[in-house]
Write an enzyme that holds these catalytic residues in place. Structure first.
Site, PDB file in Angstrom:
ATOM      1  N   SER A 197     -10.143  -0.105   6.817  1.00  0.00           N
ATOM      2  CA  SER A 197      -9.520   0.084   5.508  1.00  0.00           C
ATOM      3  C   SER A 197      -8.997  -1.183   4.859  1.00  0.00           C
ATOM      4  CB  SER A 197      -8.372   1.092   5.617  1.00  0.00           C
ATOM      5  OG  SER A 197      -8.874   2.378   5.866  1.00  0.00           O
TER       6      SER A 197
ATOM      7  N   SER B 298      -9.417   2.402   2.749  1.00  0.00           N
ATOM      8  CA  SER B 298      -8.393   3.028   1.923  1.00  0.00           C
ATOM      9  C   SER B 298      -7.433   2.044   1.259  1.00  0.00           C
ATOM     10  CB  SER B 298      -7.585   4.006   2.774  1.00  0.00           C
ATOM     11  OG  SER B 298      -6.918   3.334   3.842  1.00  0.00           O
TER      12      SER B 298
ATOM     13  N   LYS C  35       0.840  -1.200   0.000  1.00  0.00           N
ATOM     14  CA  LYS C  35       0.000   0.000   0.000  1.00  0.00           C
ATOM     15  C   LYS C  35       0.876   1.252   0.000  1.00  0.00           C
ATOM     16  CE  LYS C  35      -3.969   1.885   2.599  1.00  0.00           C
ATOM     17  NZ  LYS C  35      -4.867   1.635   3.763  1.00  0.00           N
TER      18      LYS C  35
END
Length: 398
Positions: A111, A87, A12
């Protein structure tokens, strides 16, 4: 040889990997290339993982969809035009599209779990202190945010978690990773939470959750439906205060705000209006919530609830304006996940169904702090999930 030696995976974009850009989804960091790995990434590299690249995030990873002014919008591979959530939406989309079997992301308010639900995947939000963190971006959500994997199987979750977890003297909170196992009983006491107060839930998700809870009962577990076991408003306000104040503090330290998106600017303004007393009050709420969670998960072995209140919505929209015909705000779709971050417990998203054009449906199983390995083992031993819900679900996800 480690269980992930040679395994390709993605990282990420809010986690630092030496030699790869780390933008945090913001133009403030568009040219940022770190020279060293963040602690969890260093563990993965030492275990022989192969890094395919970085995955997209919303700016500062503070929204429930995946779009930013640097890289644009990420869509759901199972539902083109719809969001993969956020996210960790870029990571979940990558795994769903076949770009590696695992994505490494973070979960500060859902997330990992919500993107996994929308993309038909498994995800683990570890307990506080299971995975050490340092040498990264500032943790503006404090220990509400943890690192964890998204994968196509619970076996892959287990393999990656076994590498990531463990004590690290540079992060004293990781002492909790040394706690002895606490095996879950074969016939677990499970609290079923189908709704969060009056907050709406998409009917397909509600039906799938009911069916999953029923199957747990048929498997011999003791299921009890419960009401919301905490004060939703105070916990949500505490999370928002920490997030806004954390971002404002960080931006003050950077000393510039040029190029920020509208959401980051709005949160920055909110954070600037918070006082030290507000922040201390939010931390007090978090500590009280952790005690309440400990009591709840002493009475019950597990908690089960949906991972999201809404099916995937338009990819370029921050949140759905309505759920089941009722208006909701920015976190209306995310009502089932933030409490786990504030309290520090562990949770796994289990994919249970796939819709025709709105992505997947996921259910959470939640256990007490430190019972991560036992939770993974419990999920790995569940019987196959039967087809859930009405004919409007195109197929069971398997």
């Amino acid at each position: 040889m480690s269980p992930i030696d040679g395994v390709p995976l993605t990282i990420k974009d809010n986690l630092l990997s030496a030699g790869l850009p780390a933008t945090w989804g913001s133009k403030l960091y568009s040219d940022h290339v770190p020279a060293q790995d963040e602690a969890p990434v260093a563990r993965l590299r030492a275990a022989g993982a192969v890094f395919l690249g970085k995955t997209n995030v919303p700016e500062f990873t503070l929204q429930g969809y995946t779009a930013n002014l640097t890289f644009g919008t990420t869509e759901n591979p199972h539902a083109p035009g719809m969001t993969p959530g956020g996210s960790t939406g870029g990571g979940a989309a990558a795994v769903a599209a076949g770009i590696g079997p695992v994505a490494i992301g973070t979960d500060g308010g859902g997330s990992l779990r919500r993107p996994a639900a929308h993309c038909g995947l498994y995800a683990l939000k570890p307990s506080i202190g299971q995975i050490a963190r340092y040498n990264g971006f500032p943790q503006i959500l404090l220990d509400f945010e943890v690192v964890g994997p998204v994968a196509r199987s619970v076996e892959d979750l287990s393999a990656v978690f076994s590498v990531l977890k463990g004590y690290d003297p540079t992060d004293p909170s990781s002492l909790s990773a040394l706690a002895p196992p606490q095996p879950l009983p074969r016939r677990a006491r499970i609290a079923y939470l189908p709704k969060i107060g009056p907050a709406p839930v998409d009917p397909l998700i509600a039906e799938a959750a009911d069916a999953f809870a029923m199957q747990l009962g048929e498997a011999g577990h003791f299921i009890e439906t419960i009401e919301t076991p905490y004060n939703v408003d105070s916990v949500s306000a505490a999370w928002s205060t920490i997030a806004a104040a954390g971002l404002h503090c960080h931006l003050n330290s950077v000393g510039k705000r040029e190029g920020l998106g509208t959401n980051a600017l709005a949160l920055d303004a909110q954070g600037g209006a918070r006082t030290g007393a507000d922040y201390a009050g939010a931390m007090a709420v978090a500590l009280a919530a952790r005690a309440d969670a400990g009591r709840l998960l002493s009475h019950y072995d597990l908690l089960v609830c949906p991972s999201t209140a809404a099916l995937a919505w338009a990819a370029d929209t921050a949140y759905p304006a309505e759920i089941d015909g009722k208006p909701v705000g920015p976190r209306g779709h995310a009502v089932f996940t933030g409490w786990m971050n504030v309290t520090g417990v562990c949770a796994i998203n289990i994919p249970v169904a796939m819709t025709a054009d709105r992505g997947g449906i996921g259910i959470q199983l939640v256990a007490a702090v430190g019972r991560d390995a036992e939770l993974i083992d419990f999920v790995s031993n569940l019987p196959p999930v039967r087809a859930l819900g009405p004919a409007r679900l195109s197929r069971r996800f398997d």
